[in-house]
Design a protein around this motif. Structure first.
Motif, PDB file in Angstrom:
ATOM      1  N   ALA A  83      75.303  46.872  38.255  1.00 61.22           N
ATOM      2  CA  ALA A  83      75.720  46.869  36.847  1.00 61.22           C
ATOM      3  C   ALA A  83      74.559  46.430  35.956  1.00 61.22           C
ATOM      4  O   ALA A  83      73.749  45.594  36.343  1.00 61.22           O
ATOM      5  N   VAL A  84      74.525  46.983  34.736  1.00 59.57           N
ATOM      6  CA  VAL A  84      73.411  46.727  33.812  1.00 59.57           C
ATOM      7  C   VAL A  84      73.931  46.202  32.484  1.00 59.57           C
ATOM      8  O   VAL A  84      74.840  46.779  31.879  1.00 59.57           O
ATOM      9  N   GLY A  85      73.332  45.089  32.038  1.00 58.09           N
ATOM     10  CA  GLY A  85      73.552  44.596  30.679  1.00 58.09           C
ATOM     11  C   GLY A  85      72.220  44.695  29.948  1.00 58.09           C
ATOM     12  O   GLY A  85      71.814  45.756  29.475  1.00 58.09           O
ATOM     13  N   GLY A 102      82.628  43.157  34.186  1.00 59.25           N
ATOM     14  CA  GLY A 102      81.216  43.448  34.499  1.00 59.25           C
ATOM     15  C   GLY A 102      80.938  43.380  35.987  1.00 59.25           C
ATOM     16  O   GLY A 102      80.093  44.113  36.513  1.00 59.25           O
ATOM     17  N   GLY A 103      81.664  42.513  36.685  1.00 60.32           N
ATOM     18  CA  GLY A 103      81.471  42.348  38.123  1.00 60.32           C
ATOM     19  C   GLY A 103      82.006  43.515  38.927  1.00 60.32           C
ATOM     20  O   GLY A 103      81.577  43.750  40.064  1.00 60.32           O
ATOM     21  N   ALA A 104      82.953  44.255  38.358  1.00 60.47           N
ATOM     22  CA  ALA A 104      83.563  45.388  39.066  1.00 60.47           C
ATOM     23  C   ALA A 104      82.992  46.726  38.618  1.00 60.47           C
ATOM     24  O   ALA A 104      83.361  47.775  39.160  1.00 60.47           O
ATOM     25  N   ALA A 105      82.095  46.718  37.625  1.00 65.12           N
ATOM     26  CA  ALA A 105      81.629  47.980  37.031  1.00 65.12           C
ATOM     27  C   ALA A 105      80.930  48.883  38.051  1.00 65.12           C
ATOM     28  O   ALA A 105      81.150  50.103  38.071  1.00 65.12           O
ATOM     29  N   LEU A 112      75.564  53.450  51.171  1.00 62.61           N
ATOM     30  CA  LEU A 112      75.605  52.764  49.872  1.00 62.61           C
ATOM     31  C   LEU A 112      75.851  51.270  49.991  1.00 62.61           C
ATOM     32  O   LEU A 112      76.612  50.816  50.850  1.00 62.61           O
ATOM     33  N   ALA A 113      75.240  50.536  49.063  1.00 68.48           N
ATOM     34  CA  ALA A 113      75.636  49.141  48.821  1.00 68.48           C
ATOM     35  C   ALA A 113      76.044  49.044  47.361  1.00 68.48           C
ATOM     36  O   ALA A 113      75.477  49.727  46.494  1.00 68.48           O
ATOM     37  N   VAL A 114      77.040  48.220  47.105  1.00 66.23           N
ATOM     38  CA  VAL A 114      77.548  48.030  45.742  1.00 66.23           C
ATOM     39  C   VAL A 114      77.555  46.532  45.467  1.00 66.23           C
ATOM     40  O   VAL A 114      78.098  45.757  46.263  1.00 66.23           O
ATOM     41  N   VAL A 115      76.959  46.143  44.341  1.00 60.44           N
ATOM     42  CA  VAL A 115      76.911  44.718  44.020  1.00 60.44           C
ATOM     43  C   VAL A 115      78.134  44.353  43.180  1.00 60.44           C
ATOM     44  O   VAL A 115      78.351  44.926  42.106  1.00 60.44           O
ATOM     45  N   VAL A 116      78.918  43.411  43.693  1.00 60.28           N
ATOM     46  CA  VAL A 116      80.087  42.889  42.960  1.00 60.28           C
ATOM     47  C   VAL A 116      79.630  41.528  42.436  1.00 60.28           C
ATOM     48  O   VAL A 116      79.492  40.568  43.194  1.00 60.28           O
TER      49      VAL A 116
END
Ligand SMILES: Cc1ncc(COP(=O)(O)O)c(C=O)c1O
Length: 311
Positions: A174-176, A273-276, A294-298
Motif C-alpha cells: 500500500a502507498v501513501g 490502509g492495512g487491507a488495501a 505473491l506476497a501481500v503486506v498487511v
C-alpha cells in the motif's frame, strides 16, 4: 541521494531489538482466487499497530546526538509510532494530526504519553503545523515518509520478508506518501517486482508515474487517515520512479471487502490502509500472471474492531 540495500541493512542494525520481526502466513491461493499460495506479511502485528516504528526509530537513532524532543505530523499511525518511539527512548513527543484522524488513533497517541494537537482537515495541514513547531522549538521533525532514514527504516520490513519468503516474484504494498514502498523497492533493487496499491480516490503514485514527476491529488475515502498524502515525497520518489512500474487502484468497497475477508478467514482486524494491498488481489485490480508467486503486506491494524467485525 538514492537509497539502496546498504541503507536498509544499516537501518536493520540500528533498530534491531526495538521492532518486532512480524510473522508471515501462507494462504492457499484458491482462497484468494489465484494459482499459487500467497504469503501475507502480518506487519499489522508490529508495535504501535503498523510498520511505522521502523522508519521512526531509524530516523531518531540516526541522529548523531539523541534529540531533546520529537515533533511529527500524521494521519494517525505515524503519530502512534512516534509516541511509541518517544516513550521507548525517553524523549518527549508532540504529534499534530488532522481532524479526520479516527478516535482509535487519537486515544493510542495520547495513551503513549505524546502531546496531541488536532487541527486542519487533511494530513498536509498537520504537516505544515508540525514543521512550523519544529522550527520554533528545535525539536527533531520526524517526517512520516519524506526522509532517507525513514524510507530505509521502512525497507527493513522488505528485508525481513525476503528472509521469510525466499520464493516470491512480486510484493503488493500500500502507498501513501511512498515511504514503505520505496524502502521495500530499495531493498529488493529489482530482484522482486514491487507493485503499489492505492485507493482510486488518492492516486498519488499512480498519477506521479503517469506524469513523470510527483503531482498533487485530491484526498478522500475510507483510507485517507493512512494513505492520504497529497503527493509522493521527494525521497520516496527518487526510488519509486525507477523501481516501481505498476500501481493498482482499489475502490473503498474493495478495501472493505478485504478487511472483511481478513476478519472472516484469519480473524485479523486490519484498518482500511492495512487491507488495501490485499484488496487489489481480492478485487482483481491486480491480476497475477499464471504461476506468479505473491506476497501481500498487511500493514496496519489501528481501527475500531467493531467497524470490521460487525460490518
Ligand atoms: C497502515 C498504513 N499503510 C500504508 C501506509 C502508507 O505508507 P507511506 O506513507 O510510507 O506510503 C500508511 C501510512 O501512514 C499506513 O498507516
Amino acid at each position: 541521494m538514492t537509497i539502496g540495500p546498504a541503507d536498509v541493512e544499516a537501518a536493520a542494525g540500528r533498530i534491531g531489538g526495538r521492532v518486532r520481526r512480524t510473522p508471515v502466513l501462507e494462504v492457499d491461493g484458491a482462497e484468494l482466487g489465484v494459482g499459487h499460495p500467497v504469503v501475507l506479511k502480518l506487519e499489522l502485528l508490529q508495535h504501535a499497530g503498523s510498520f511505522k516504528p521502523r522508519g521512526a526509530f531509524n530516523r531518531v537513532l540516526g541522529e548523531p546526538e539523541p534529540p531533546a524532543a520529537l515533533v511529527a505530523a500524521s494521519g494517525g499511525n505515524h503519530g502512534v509510532a512516534v509516541a511509541h518511539v518517544g516513550r521507548s527512548l525517553g524523549i518527549p513527543a508532540e504529534v499534530f494530526v488532522p481532524e479526520l484522524t479516527p478516535p482509535t488513533k487519537l486515544e493510542r497517541i495520547a495513551a503513549l504519553g505524546a502531546q496531541l494537537v488536532v487541527g486542519g482537515s487533511v494530513y498536509d495541514d498537520a504537516q505544515a503545523a508540525a514543521t512550523a513547531r519544529a522550527a520554533e522549538t528545535g525539536a527533531l521533525l520526524v517526517h512520516p515518509y519524506d526522509h532517507p532514514l525513514v524510507v530505509a527504516g521502512q525497507g527493513t520490513m522488505g528485508r525481513e520478508l525476503g528472509e521469510q519468503a525466499t520464493e516470491v516474484d512480486t510484493v503488493l504494498v500500500a502507498v501513501g506518501g511512498g515511504g514503505l514502498i520505496a524502502g521495500v523497492a530499495a531493498w529488493f533493487g529489482g530482484r522482486v517486482e514491487v507493485v503499489g496499491v492505492e485507493p482510486e480516490r488518492i492516486p498519488a503514485l499512480y498519477d506521479a508515474l503517469a506524469a513523470g514527476h510527483p503531482v498533487d491529488v485530491d484526498v478522500s475515502g475510507i483510507a485517507a487517515d493512512s494513505l492520504g498524502a497529497r503527493r509522493i515525497g521527494a525521497a520516496p520518489w527518487a526510488v519509486a520512479s525507477t523501481l516501481v512500474r505498476q500501481v493498482a487502484l482499489v475502490t473503498d468497497d474493495a478495501i472493505r471487502e478485504a478487511q472483511r475477508w481478513l476478519w472472516d478467514q484469519v480473524r485479523l482486524v486490519a484498518e482500511p490502509g492495512g487491507a488495501a494491498a490485499l484488496a487489489a488481489l481480492r478485487s482483481g485490480a491486480y491480476r497475477p500472471r499464471p504461476g506468479e508467486r505473491l506476497a501481500v503486506v498487511v500493514c496496519g491494524s489501528n481501527t475500531d474492531p467493531s467497524s470490521v467485525t460487525s460490518a
